[in-house]
Design an enzyme around this catalytic site. Sequence first.
Site, PDB file in Angstrom:
ATOM      1  N   ASP A  89       0.723  -1.104   0.106  1.00 27.48           N
ATOM      2  CA  ASP A  89       0.000   0.073   0.067  1.00 27.48           C
ATOM      3  C   ASP A  89       0.867   1.377  -0.088  1.00 27.48           C
ATOM      4  O   ASP A  89       1.423   1.611   0.960  1.00 27.48           O
ATOM      5  CB  ASP A  89      -0.958   0.026   1.357  1.00 27.48           C
ATOM      6  N   ALA A  90       1.089   1.753  -1.181  1.00 22.10           N
ATOM      7  CA  ALA A  90       1.802   2.995  -1.335  1.00 22.10           C
ATOM      8  C   ALA A  90       1.305   4.194  -1.178  1.00 22.10           C
ATOM      9  O   ALA A  90       0.878   4.849  -2.154  1.00 22.10           O
ATOM     10  CB  ALA A  90       2.670   2.939  -2.628  1.00 22.10           C
ATOM     11  N   GLY A  91       1.206   4.771   0.093  1.00 20.37           N
ATOM     12  CA  GLY A  91       0.505   5.946   0.473  1.00 20.37           C
ATOM     13  C   GLY A  91       1.305   7.241   0.402  1.00 20.37           C
ATOM     14  O   GLY A  91       2.361   6.969   0.004  1.00 20.37           O
ATOM     15  N   THR A 126       1.971   9.088   2.653  1.00 18.98           N
ATOM     16  CA  THR A 126       2.910   9.278   3.856  1.00 18.98           C
ATOM     17  C   THR A 126       3.715   8.237   4.275  1.00 18.98           C
ATOM     18  O   THR A 126       5.019   8.184   4.320  1.00 18.98           O
ATOM     19  CB  THR A 126       2.121   9.747   5.149  1.00 18.98           C
ATOM     20  N   LEU A 127       3.016   6.931   4.304  1.00 18.55           N
ATOM     21  CA  LEU A 127       3.695   5.714   4.580  1.00 18.55           C
ATOM     22  C   LEU A 127       3.408   4.700   3.565  1.00 18.55           C
ATOM     23  O   LEU A 127       2.339   4.766   3.054  1.00 18.55           O
ATOM     24  CB  LEU A 127       3.338   5.243   5.940  1.00 18.55           C
ATOM     25  N   THR A 128       4.183   3.930   3.272  1.00 19.07           N
ATOM     26  CA  THR A 128       4.022   2.731   2.347  1.00 19.07           C
ATOM     27  C   THR A 128       4.193   1.609   3.161  1.00 19.07           C
ATOM     28  O   THR A 128       5.101   1.312   3.761  1.00 19.07           O
ATOM     29  CB  THR A 128       5.276   2.612   1.194  1.00 19.07           C
ATOM     30  N   GLU A 187      -7.753   1.518  -4.378  1.00 21.70           N
ATOM     31  CA  GLU A 187      -7.552   1.533  -3.141  1.00 21.70           C
ATOM     32  C   GLU A 187      -8.631   1.108  -2.047  1.00 21.70           C
ATOM     33  O   GLU A 187      -8.552   0.390  -0.974  1.00 21.70           O
ATOM     34  CB  GLU A 187      -7.039   2.791  -2.707  1.00 21.70           C
ATOM     35  N   GLY A 194      -3.656  14.457   8.305  1.00 21.10           N
ATOM     36  CA  GLY A 194      -2.994  15.761   7.770  1.00 21.10           C
ATOM     37  C   GLY A 194      -3.486  16.845   8.495  1.00 21.10           C
ATOM     38  O   GLY A 194      -2.602  17.730   8.712  1.00 21.10           O
TER      39      GLY A 194
END
Length: 276
Positions: free
Chosen positions: A8-10, A12-14, A76, A128
């Site tokens: 899950d390549a978000g 902020t975080l992956t 997603e 955020g």
Amino acid sequence: MVKEIGIDAGGTLTKLAYIDEHEQLILKHYPSYKMAEVVAFVEQFKDIAVIGITGGRAEQFKELMSKPYNINYVVEFEATLLGVRHLLKKENHHFDQAIITNIGSGTSIHYMRGNTSFRAGGTGVGGGTLIGLGALLTGMYNYDDISESASRGNRKSIDLLVEDIFQGLEIPAPLSPEQTASNFGKIGIKKPQQHSNDNMLASVARLVGEVITTLSIQLSEQHEADVIIYIGTTLTDHDVLKDVIEEYTILKKKTPVFLNDHGFSGAVGALKSLDQ
């Protein structure tokens, strides 16, 4: 031997999910600005046949790969719901229907019933907002620092509470003295004063938590679902936010559920999509 991996390549975080040689589900995460490290980690596994991937930075991951892989892209929302269903089963939860509130940078809310689901709503208020408002008010940008500071704070000098409105008079049901009458409401009715970072960040967490929970509760009532499942990496290590959400959900007579691996629903769903 790892043959499949979910990513899950978000923004902020992956997050990554895979089954190791001991048949255990392994979960890892990296800051998304370190995508090269994610690629290096994945490419150390020589036997990977397919990668399931979701998230806004999926193409960035693909562009950095030095090896050709069979890649399965997952929408997603679909990946998140697949992951939630798997984690619910893993943790022995059984619900015919529920609201799923996914708190990331913003918040997306889904309605799930049996094997069907759809996006019911959402808000731009989320993790955020926590970081953005926190940075504006205090100059702090690190999420862990913001969370720790909020845990030390007391919002009563900043938020206008129900007890402030009634000032000793009997408070009618179903209101309670500690409920918020106005987030940051005391700032505008008192002479300017200095407020500690801890107190300001506690108030920010309360604001974010109440907005998310209020919308989740409204949608749960609209769809006649008594259970609200809260997921997303924003909940990780932010006890104040989690406590606000839990308290307010129970106050409104709904059942809050926090999955143990709530931040990895998308990566788990990307992995489980390979079984379909």
